[in-house]
Design a protein around this motif. Structure first.
Motif, short mmCIF file in Angstrom:
data_model
loop_
_atom_site.label_atom_id
_atom_site.label_comp_id
_atom_site.label_asym_id
_atom_site.label_seq_id
_atom_site.Cartn_x
_atom_site.Cartn_y
_atom_site.Cartn_z
N PRO A 172 0.89 -1.14 -0.02
CA PRO A 172 0.04 0.04 -0.06
C PRO A 172 0.98 1.23 0.06
N SER A 176 -0.81 1.18 7.01
CA SER A 176 -1.93 0.19 6.96
C SER A 176 -1.63 -0.73 7.96
N GLU A 222 -8.91 -4.08 10.36
CA GLU A 222 -9.25 -3.49 8.95
C GLU A 222 -7.58 -3.82 8.18
N THR A 224 -4.84 -5.01 5.84
CA THR A 224 -4.79 -4.98 4.40
C THR A 224 -3.60 -6.12 3.74
N LYS A 248 -6.31 -7.39 1.27
CA LYS A 248 -6.09 -6.86 -0.23
C LYS A 248 -4.92 -7.98 -0.62
#
Length: 278
Positions: A172, A176, A222, A224, A248
């Motif tokens: 990212p 994160s 959350e 990633t 992700k």
């Protein structure tokens, strides 16, 4: 980013969260404990412990105190641990409660071990950073060997920051939460943790891998990016009810993921990208 949460430990009911500034203070106290125990520049400090924020901080503390970190595989039997302790010329062994008995047994045949210290009680007065640099030794790791006893791989002080300077593959652009499930004794896990913290991301550390519980952490925090081993991917595929949104990227560490597993994963989780981290 001194005020930003750097380490998030999911172990235990209360967990552990620490900002970058708090982590540095903890590293300084851990280093102080090692120095008060008699650590000398260049001394090897073997670590036999599961994943935890304190384990990550201890790695930095060993370097802070001028030592060399030697992470050990807690899956090994006593003779294999004894070999690594002797081969690395470890002077200190730090163990957690789960590995205390095995560690002490392995160290009993290694006259070079001067001290065995529980990681839970290691503490001292804050110490100044006296870490070495350049080509001086920083880290000795023992990757799994298919035949015979594992051989040590040596990394220098200058290699670590050079490695940390690289951004995570396909990572990212902004900070994160990133979860490390790969055991910290694996070289890829140590490098991933080092890199994650160097770039200001939040490192979440987990000591076990139960897909349902991990999925809850991914959702609550959350997350990633998550670093796992191929066997952990197999567990994820075996529990289809576990949801991993908003993950992700899944970083596969150690051995490569078999093609059949890659196809099955993409079918089950089409929105998550697989990254082979090595």
């Amino acid at each position: 980013f001194p005020e930003r949460i750097a380490l998030n430990d999911t172990n235990g009911a209360d967990g552990y969260r620490a900002s970058s500034e708090q982590c540095l203070q903890s590293v300084s106290r851990l280093a102080g404990g090692l120095l008060e125990d008699g650590l000398q520049p260049g001394d090897r400090v073997a670590i036999l412990a599961g994943n935890s924020a304190r384990h990550v901080e201890l790695f930095y503390a060993v370097l802070w105190a001028g030592g060399v970190a030697v992470p050990l595989n807690w899956r090994w039997a006593g003779p294999e641990l004894s070999h690594a302790l002797a081969d690395s010329e470890a002077a200190v062994l730090v163990v957690d409660r789960a590995n205390d008995e095995t560690g002490r047994w392995a160290a009993s045949s290694c006259p070079g071990i001067r001290s065995i210290i529980p990681i839970e009680t290691l503490e001292g007065e804050p110490a100044d950073d006296i870490g070495r640099g350049g080509g001086e030794l920083a880290l000795i790791v023992y990757p799994d060997s298919e035949t015979g006893l594992a051989e040590g791989v040596h990394y220098s002080q200058e290699w670590l920051p050079a490695r940390a300077g690289r951004e995570l593959a396909d990572g990212p652009a902004s900070a994160s939460p990133q979860l490390l499930a790969t055991p910290l004794f694996q070289p890829a896990a140590f490098m991933w943790a080092f890199n994650t913290l160097a770039h200001g991301h939040q490192l979440i550390v987990d000591s076990s891998f139960e897909p349902g519980e991990i999925a809850k952490i991914v959702q609550q925090e959350e997350v990633t990016d998550m670093a796992v081993t191929p066997s952990m991917v197999t567990k994820m595929l075996q529990q289809p009810e576990a949801g991993f949104h908003p993950l992700k990227r899944l970083h596969i560490q150690g051995a490569a993921l078999p093609p059949a597993s890659i196809m099955a994963f993409h079918k089950r989780y089409p929105d998550i990208r697989l990254v082979q981290s090595g």
